[in-house]
Motif scaffolding. Structure first.
Motif, mmCIF file in Angstrom:
data_model
loop_
_atom_site.group_PDB
_atom_site.id
_atom_site.type_symbol
_atom_site.label_atom_id
_atom_site.label_comp_id
_atom_site.label_asym_id
_atom_site.label_seq_id
_atom_site.Cartn_x
_atom_site.Cartn_y
_atom_site.Cartn_z
ATOM 1 N N ILE A 216 2.395 18.416 -49.359
ATOM 2 C CA ILE A 216 3.732 17.897 -49.602
ATOM 3 C C ILE A 216 4.208 18.198 -51.020
ATOM 4 C CG2 ILE A 216 2.925 15.591 -50.272
ATOM 5 C CD1 ILE A 216 5.493 14.506 -48.883
ATOM 6 N N ALA A 217 3.295 18.216 -51.989
ATOM 7 C CA ALA A 217 3.705 18.522 -53.364
ATOM 8 C C ALA A 217 4.225 19.946 -53.467
ATOM 9 C CB ALA A 217 2.527 18.311 -54.316
ATOM 10 N N ALA A 218 3.553 20.901 -52.817
ATOM 11 C CA ALA A 218 4.007 22.290 -52.836
ATOM 12 C C ALA A 218 5.339 22.431 -52.114
ATOM 13 C CB ALA A 218 2.956 23.194 -52.187
ATOM 14 N N CYS A 219 5.495 21.698 -51.016
ATOM 15 C CA CYS A 219 6.746 21.729 -50.258
ATOM 16 C C CYS A 219 7.901 21.190 -51.100
ATOM 17 C CB CYS A 219 6.589 20.914 -48.978
ATOM 18 S SG CYS A 219 8.086 20.840 -47.955
ATOM 19 N N VAL A 220 7.681 20.071 -51.771
ATOM 20 C CA VAL A 220 8.727 19.462 -52.594
ATOM 21 C C VAL A 220 9.083 20.372 -53.762
ATOM 22 C CG1 VAL A 220 9.266 17.520 -54.129
ATOM 23 C CG2 VAL A 220 8.163 17.110 -51.928
ATOM 24 N N ALA A 221 8.080 20.969 -54.399
ATOM 25 C CA ALA A 221 8.337 21.884 -55.510
ATOM 26 C C ALA A 221 9.191 23.058 -55.048
ATOM 27 C CB ALA A 221 7.013 22.387 -56.091
ATOM 28 N N HIS A 222 8.866 23.595 -53.876
ATOM 29 C CA HIS A 222 9.640 24.716 -53.349
ATOM 30 C C HIS A 222 11.084 24.298 -53.067
ATOM 31 C CE1 HIS A 222 9.980 28.668 -51.410
ATOM 32 N NE2 HIS A 222 10.771 28.060 -50.545
ATOM 33 N N MET A 223 11.271 23.107 -52.517
ATOM 34 C CA MET A 223 12.618 22.636 -52.191
ATOM 35 C C MET A 223 13.438 22.348 -53.445
ATOM 36 S SD MET A 223 11.892 20.203 -48.916
ATOM 37 C CE MET A 223 13.631 19.846 -48.732
ATOM 38 N N ILE A 224 12.792 21.843 -54.490
ATOM 39 C CA ILE A 224 13.500 21.616 -55.754
ATOM 40 C C ILE A 224 13.956 22.956 -56.328
ATOM 41 C CG2 ILE A 224 13.239 20.878 -58.157
ATOM 42 C CD1 ILE A 224 11.331 18.686 -57.150
ATOM 43 N N GLU A 225 13.062 23.945 -56.303
ATOM 44 C CA GLU A 225 13.417 25.260 -56.833
ATOM 45 C C GLU A 225 14.538 25.888 -56.010
ATOM 46 O OE1 GLU A 225 11.270 29.038 -58.877
ATOM 47 O OE2 GLU A 225 10.091 27.375 -58.092
ATOM 48 N N LEU A 226 14.478 25.711 -54.710
ATOM 49 C CA LEU A 226 15.536 26.214 -53.836
ATOM 50 C C LEU A 226 16.858 25.535 -54.158
ATOM 51 C CD1 LEU A 226 15.748 28.162 -51.342
ATOM 52 C CD2 LEU A 226 15.552 26.134 -49.917
ATOM 53 N N GLY A 227 16.821 24.235 -54.391
ATOM 54 C CA GLY A 227 18.019 23.476 -54.686
ATOM 55 C C GLY A 227 18.657 23.833 -56.013
ATOM 56 N N LEU A 228 17.853 24.374 -56.943
ATOM 57 C CA LEU A 228 18.397 24.748 -58.242
ATOM 58 C C LEU A 228 19.389 25.897 -58.144
ATOM 59 C CD1 LEU A 228 15.239 24.555 -60.555
ATOM 60 C CD2 LEU A 228 17.204 23.015 -60.527
ATOM 61 N N ASP A 229 19.424 26.578 -56.994
ATOM 62 C CA ASP A 229 20.410 27.645 -56.800
ATOM 63 C C ASP A 229 21.828 27.095 -56.845
ATOM 64 O OD1 ASP A 229 18.401 29.440 -56.595
ATOM 65 O OD2 ASP A 229 18.661 29.891 -54.476
ATOM 66 N N GLU A 230 21.992 25.804 -56.547
ATOM 67 C CA GLU A 230 23.324 25.210 -56.567
ATOM 68 C C GLU A 230 23.426 24.110 -57.623
ATOM 69 O OE1 GLU A 230 25.330 25.849 -52.303
ATOM 70 O OE2 GLU A 230 24.000 24.129 -52.398
ATOM 71 N N THR A 231 22.581 23.133 -57.550
ATOM 72 C CA THR A 231 22.567 22.040 -58.522
ATOM 73 C C THR A 231 21.210 21.381 -58.455
ATOM 74 O OG1 THR A 231 23.686 20.030 -59.267
ATOM 75 C CG2 THR A 231 23.438 20.320 -56.898
ATOM 76 N N ARG A 232 20.840 20.632 -59.480
ATOM 77 C CA ARG A 232 19.515 20.030 -59.459
ATOM 78 C C ARG A 232 19.434 18.977 -58.350
ATOM 79 N NH1 ARG A 232 17.287 17.212 -64.748
ATOM 80 N NH2 ARG A 232 18.075 19.176 -65.608
ATOM 81 N N PRO A 233 18.514 19.139 -57.397
ATOM 82 C CA PRO A 233 18.431 18.187 -56.286
ATOM 83 C C PRO A 233 17.885 16.838 -56.732
ATOM 84 C CG PRO A 233 16.654 19.767 -56.162
ATOM 85 C CD PRO A 233 17.531 20.227 -57.289
ATOM 86 N N SER A 234 18.284 15.779 -56.047
ATOM 87 C CA SER A 234 17.829 14.426 -56.358
ATOM 88 C C SER A 234 16.674 14.045 -55.453
ATOM 89 C CB SER A 234 18.968 13.431 -56.162
ATOM 90 O OG SER A 234 19.312 13.348 -54.784
#
Length: 321
Positions: A216-234
């Motif tokens: 789950i930590a790797a999954c969350v890290a990937h999703m945060i990085e993906l979200g940075l394409d638009e804005t920092r995810p919460s």
């Protein structure tokens, strides 16, 4: 995502609307091999269907693309000795090469074989569209051995009804029934057919982007990085995307020995260093890319993370060792 984008564009649809409805950054089209959640893939397909008004789109895409659209899985199919060996190989390597939230399997009942596909994650929106997409790829797998005109006895999807059923049946080349699991039905005699165009997979480079399983930590890290394409995810946004409440999400991270803030900080440090290693972006632009209001806020954060300012880190990186 490439074929989906091409279909939407060819039909005069808006890619911005499609990705917006799926809550996915449009910049994914610049890097189509990046990992995304299965539930996001289903939402993207559903949004494309809605945008261009073509419920048969999943069947059209997968039948036209064939096993070439399966990337490393397609290579496994083409290197197997027989169809039965190919089906077994796909089942064993799919979680490692393509998706961790789906499975395939072969079941025999008398003289008939059922080549099944199932979504193992609890998602409902877009499930049937994903099954239709998968049936086209299962069909491509069998047709690699039996030829492009081969047709199954019938196909199965879950649910009680299917929009554009007649058109989808024409694309798959068989009638569609409803059952508890999606799949193709055909004679067991087909399973022993040898591979007419076999090659050695060792001659092909391995894929760099492997699916993320239960980490789950790797999954969350990937999703945060993906979200940075638009804005920092919460934290609430990531929890919602994973289908969890905030409390459940935090508990899962605690069980994994980490916190959301720690994962986010690691992602920001990694992305900041990657951007600073080049000369194309100013410190101010990098700050905006990472979700900071200005360079001052970014500089303070970077100094706290690394003990040096972004400018100092950039200079040390560019200096010859």
């Amino acid at each position: 995502m490439g074929p989906i984008a091409e279909a939407v564009t060819a039909a005069g649809g808006s890619l911005r609307r499609v990705f917006g409805r799926a809550e996915m950054p449009l910049t994914l089209l610049d890097t189509p091999d990046r990992l995304i959640l299965l539930r996001d893939q289903l939402k993207l397909v559903e949004a494309a269907i809605r945008e261009i008004g073509d419920p048969a789109l999943p069947a059209r895409l997968s039948v036209q693309t064939g096993i070439a659209g399966l990337g490393p899985i397609g290579l496994q199919v083409q290197s197997a000795e027989t169809l039965q060996a190919a089906v077994a190989r796909v089942r064993s390597v799919m979680p490692c090469l393509l998706q961790t939230a789906t499975s395939t399997g072969l079941y025999r009942q008398g003289v008939q074989a059922f080549y099944g596909y199932a979504v193992t994650e609890r998602v409902e929106s877009g499930r049937q569209a994903n099954e239709i997409l998968a049936l086209g790829y299962l069909l491509g797998t069998v047709r690699h051995f039996l030829g492009p005109t081969w047709r199954p006895a019938w196909a199965v999807v879950t649910g009680a009804s299917l929009e554009a059923r007649g058109e989808i049946e024409a694309l798959l080349g068989c009638e569609i029934a409803f059952g508890s699991q999606a799949g193709l039905v055909f004679s067991t005699r087909c399973l022993e057919v040898p591979n007419p165009r076999r090659y050695d997979p060792a001659t092909t480079e391995a894929a760099d982007n492997e699916p993320i399983g239960d980490d789950i930590a790797a999954c969350v890290a990937h999703m945060i990085e993906l979200g940075l394409d638009e804005t920092r995810p919460s934290i609430d946004g990531i929890a919602r995307r994973l289908g969890m409440s905030r409390r459940t999400f935090q508990r899962r991270l605690e069980e994994a020995g980490t916190r959301y803030a720690d994962i986010q900080r690691a992602v920001l440090v990694r992305r900041a260093k990657a951007l600073l290693s080049g000369e194309a972006l100013s410190i101010g632009r990098i700050a905006i890319e990472l979700g900071y209001a200005d360079s001052a806020h970014f500089t303070r954060a970077f100094l706290e993370w690394t003990g040096v300012t972004p400018s100092q880190w950039r200079r040390s990186f560019s200096e010859p060792s």
